[in-house]
Design an enzyme around this catalytic site. Structure first.
Site, PDB file in Angstrom:
ATOM      1  N   ASP A   1       0.821  -1.229   0.000  1.00 17.91           N
ATOM      2  CA  ASP A   1       0.000   0.000   0.000  1.00 17.91           C
ATOM      3  C   ASP A   1       0.848   1.268   0.000  1.00 17.91           C
ATOM      4  O   ASP A   1       0.558   2.217  -0.726  1.00 17.91           O
ATOM      5  CB  ASP A   1      -1.064   0.004   1.127  1.00 17.91           C
ATOM      6  CG  ASP A   1      -0.530  -0.054   2.539  1.00 17.91           C
ATOM      7  OD1 ASP A   1       0.687  -0.262   2.735  1.00 17.91           O
ATOM      8  OD2 ASP A   1      -1.344   0.113   3.478  1.00 17.91           O
TER       9      ASP A   1
ATOM     10  N   GLY B   1      -3.443  -5.657  18.819  1.00 17.58           N
ATOM     11  CA  GLY B   1      -2.044  -6.014  18.542  1.00 17.58           C
ATOM     12  C   GLY B   1      -1.901  -7.292  17.744  1.00 17.58           C
ATOM     13  O   GLY B   1      -0.800  -7.801  17.573  1.00 17.58           O
ATOM     14  N   ALA B   2      -3.004  -7.823  17.239  1.00 19.92           N
ATOM     15  CA  ALA B   2      -2.958  -9.091  16.495  1.00 19.92           C
ATOM     16  C   ALA B   2      -2.822  -8.854  14.997  1.00 19.92           C
ATOM     17  O   ALA B   2      -2.802  -9.792  14.216  1.00 19.92           O
ATOM     18  CB  ALA B   2      -4.212  -9.916  16.780  1.00 19.92           C
ATOM     19  N   GLY B   3      -2.768  -7.592  14.586  1.00 21.10           N
ATOM     20  CA  GLY B   3      -2.642  -7.309  13.156  1.00 21.10           C
ATOM     21  C   GLY B   3      -3.973  -7.383  12.434  1.00 21.10           C
ATOM     22  O   GLY B   3      -4.020  -7.621  11.230  1.00 21.10           O
ATOM     23  N   LEU B   4      -5.080  -7.167  13.163  1.00 24.80           N
ATOM     24  CA  LEU B   4      -6.403  -7.191  12.526  1.00 24.80           C
ATOM     25  C   LEU B   4      -7.020  -5.789  12.508  1.00 24.80           C
ATOM     26  O   LEU B   4      -8.219  -5.622  12.336  1.00 24.80           O
ATOM     27  CB  LEU B   4      -7.327  -8.184  13.246  1.00 24.80           C
ATOM     28  CG  LEU B   4      -6.831  -9.642  13.239  1.00 24.80           C
ATOM     29  CD1 LEU B   4      -7.750 -10.536  14.080  1.00 24.80           C
ATOM     30  CD2 LEU B   4      -6.739 -10.196  11.815  1.00 24.80           C
TER      31      LEU B   4
ATOM     32  N   SER C   1      -7.009  -0.541  15.546  1.00 26.90           N
ATOM     33  CA  SER C   1      -6.854   0.929  15.583  1.00 26.90           C
ATOM     34  C   SER C   1      -7.626   1.589  14.450  1.00 26.90           C
ATOM     35  O   SER C   1      -8.315   2.584  14.668  1.00 26.90           O
ATOM     36  CB  SER C   1      -5.402   1.364  15.442  1.00 26.90           C
ATOM     37  OG  SER C   1      -4.545   0.482  16.042  1.00 26.90           O
TER      38      SER C   1
ATOM     39  N   GLU D   1      -2.881   8.322  12.011  1.00 23.79           N
ATOM     40  CA  GLU D   1      -1.704   7.475  12.255  1.00 23.79           C
ATOM     41  C   GLU D   1      -0.415   8.242  11.966  1.00 23.79           C
ATOM     42  O   GLU D   1       0.505   8.246  12.766  1.00 23.79           O
ATOM     43  CB  GLU D   1      -1.737   6.226  11.346  1.00 23.79           C
ATOM     44  CG  GLU D   1      -2.946   5.337  11.537  1.00 23.79           C
ATOM     45  CD  GLU D   1      -2.859   4.439  12.766  1.00 23.79           C
ATOM     46  OE1 GLU D   1      -1.766   4.266  13.319  1.00 23.79           O
ATOM     47  OE2 GLU D   1      -3.918   3.905  13.171  1.00 23.79           O
TER      48      GLU D   1
ATOM     49  N   ASP E   1      -5.688  -0.304   5.834  1.00 22.75           N
ATOM     50  CA  ASP E   1      -6.539  -0.731   6.951  1.00 22.75           C
ATOM     51  C   ASP E   1      -7.781   0.157   7.082  1.00 22.75           C
ATOM     52  O   ASP E   1      -8.903  -0.336   7.250  1.00 22.75           O
ATOM     53  CB  ASP E   1      -5.743  -0.698   8.265  1.00 22.75           C
ATOM     54  CG  ASP E   1      -4.449  -1.486   8.169  1.00 22.75           C
ATOM     55  OD1 ASP E   1      -4.318  -2.298   7.239  1.00 22.75           O
ATOM     56  OD2 ASP E   1      -3.570  -1.270   9.019  1.00 22.75           O
TER      57      ASP E   1
HETATM   58  C1  GLA Z   1      -0.017  -2.457   8.453  1.00 21.29           C
HETATM   59  C2  GLA Z   1      -0.247  -1.056   7.900  1.00 21.29           C
HETATM   60  C3  GLA Z   1      -0.826  -1.131   6.487  1.00 21.29           C
HETATM   61  C4  GLA Z   1       0.008  -2.042   5.596  1.00 21.29           C
HETATM   62  C5  GLA Z   1       0.287  -3.377   6.275  1.00 21.29           C
HETATM   63  C6  GLA Z   1       1.253  -4.239   5.501  1.00 21.29           C
HETATM   64  O1  GLA Z   1      -1.237  -3.094   8.629  1.00 21.29           O
HETATM   65  O2  GLA Z   1      -1.127  -0.339   8.729  1.00 21.29           O
HETATM   66  O3  GLA Z   1      -0.913   0.167   5.946  1.00 21.29           O
HETATM   67  O4  GLA Z   1       1.198  -1.415   5.191  1.00 21.29           O
HETATM   68  O5  GLA Z   1       0.821  -3.205   7.579  1.00 21.29           O
HETATM   69  O6  GLA Z   1       0.683  -4.645   4.300  1.00 21.29           O
END
Ligand code: GLA
Length: 381
Positions: free
Chosen positions: A38, A122-125, A128, A160, A172
């Protein structure tokens, strides 16, 4: 979804002694493919998930926002006519959105509300981004503004980047703001065009939470961004999006080994994402799965953002016959994987991954089957 909606409305009633006037929702996301593309002006293919953040709220006559974060049992408030940044607590996302909206000339109203969600933090979902979009929805509702997903996503990204100082891309917030039930979205992060792509018939997406949380992600993330930018500079283009796989192959020898690996990931991942979109449009689960596996290998070996836990959970998923493909998802350095599986074997798949991952790592994972949810919205209760 509606269980948490009811719960937050109930909580509002108990706390304030009257019913909430409004409800806002924004989902978390899982990215099917298109990782670390992105911020290279490239393509991503995420879907909004059923888990998200709800805000039950009512307008206040004062210029104040008062929030109870139910999951944290914490109160916070701030005046909307004098918003100042403080620490890194969750209310900063709300303040940041208020700041970006009022910077764009939108008249804000005060409100009181309850925030509650079910996205593991914090799980990457993207909990935030979901909080930013849900807060944005609350402000839009009271300002009588229609929901413009891309504008809102840009404001969320500004929160952010400018409010919190994190150099994240726009994926995101866009998927949380613009998600469509039943579809993943191909997002062109340069033009911001979005195109829906349905999950292949008979397939399911399973989120594979390693139960490890991201460490050092911000410094490593910023470092990756810089490496990509120096790659783009070498090729004389605005972003790596502008380098084709063919050009890269022909000129890869000009780059130092590290920059070459980073560029290779981004450039091939952009192509894989476009190919995955075609596979989804053709209903081809096998092709999509194979591309997800290639993406994981590239993130593991060339972009170097995977971990032993992410690799272990991806391998556990791939060793089940129902699995079309699996990969790490999100920024990396911990968090979640994602698998595409044959729907009829979901129970057996989940049991298998739990067993295998635990045997390999000693950790207990959390697996969620998720369909694609709609994006953020607000409505009167
Ligand atoms: C995080 C960032 C996104 C993207 C991903 C990796 O989630 O917030 O903007 O860069 O990492 O694809």
């Amino acid at each position: 979804m509606s269980r948490l909606r009811d719960a937050v409305l109930q909580l509002y009633y108990e706390r304030y002694g009257h019913a909430a006037e409004w409800i806002a929702f924004a989902p978390g996301r899982v990215n099917l493919i298109g990782e670390h593309t992105d911020y290279n002006d490239g393509f991503v293919l995420p879907m909004a998930i059923e888990r998200g953040i709800w805000i039950a709220f009512s307008r206040l006559d004062t210029a104040n926002v008062a929030i109870y974060f139910a999951d944290l049992n914490r109160d916070a408030s701030f005046p909307i006519d004098k918003i100042v940044r403080s620490d890194h607590s969750p209310v900063e996302y709300v303040k940041g959105m208020a700041h970006m909206l009022s910077r764009d000339g939108i008249v804000l109203h005060g409100w009181q509300g309850i925030v509650q969600g079910d996205i593991p933090v914090g799980a990457g979902l993207s909990s935030s981004a979901a909080l930013e979009m849900a807060a944005g929805a609350a402000f839009c509702a009271l300002a009588d503004r229609p929901w413009h997903p891309i504008e809102m996503a840009r404001r969320g990204q500004a929160v952010e980047n400018e409010w919190l100082g994190l150099q994240t891309g726009i994926m995101d917030q866009t998927i949380s703001a613009a998600g469509q039930a039943g579809n993943a979205l191909l997002i062109d992060c340069r033009s911001m065009a979005v195109s829906p792509a349905p999950l292949p018939p008979g397939s399911l997406v399973v989120i594979l939470d390693t139960s490890t949380r991201r460490g050092l992600v911000h410094s490593a993330y910023n470092e990756r961004r810089q490496q990509c930018e120096s790659g783009a500079k070498h090729f004389g283009v605005a972003a790596l999006r502008d380098v084709s796989v063919e050009t890269f192959m022909a000129r890869a020898g000009e780059l130092d080994a590290l920059t070459r690996r980073r560029c290779k990931h981004v450039i091939t991942e952009n192509q894989r994402t476009l190919d995955a979109f075609e596979a989804m449009r053709a209903g081809d689960a096998r092709r999509l799965g194979a591309l997800m596996v290639e993406s994981h290998v590239s993130l593991r070996d060339d972009f170097e953002v995977s971990t032993e836990y992410l690799n272990a959970i991806v391998e556990a998923a791939r060793s089940h016959p129902a699995c079309f493909g699996a990969r790490m998802t999100g920024a990396g350095f911990g968090g979640c994987g994602v698998a595409l599986i044959a729907a009829e074997d979901a129970d057996d798949f989940v049991a298998h991954v739990e067993r295998e991952y635990h045997a390999q790592t000693g950790k207990t994972p959390a697996l969620y089957v998720s369909s694609a949810s709609r994006g953020a919205f607000y409505e009167r209760v």
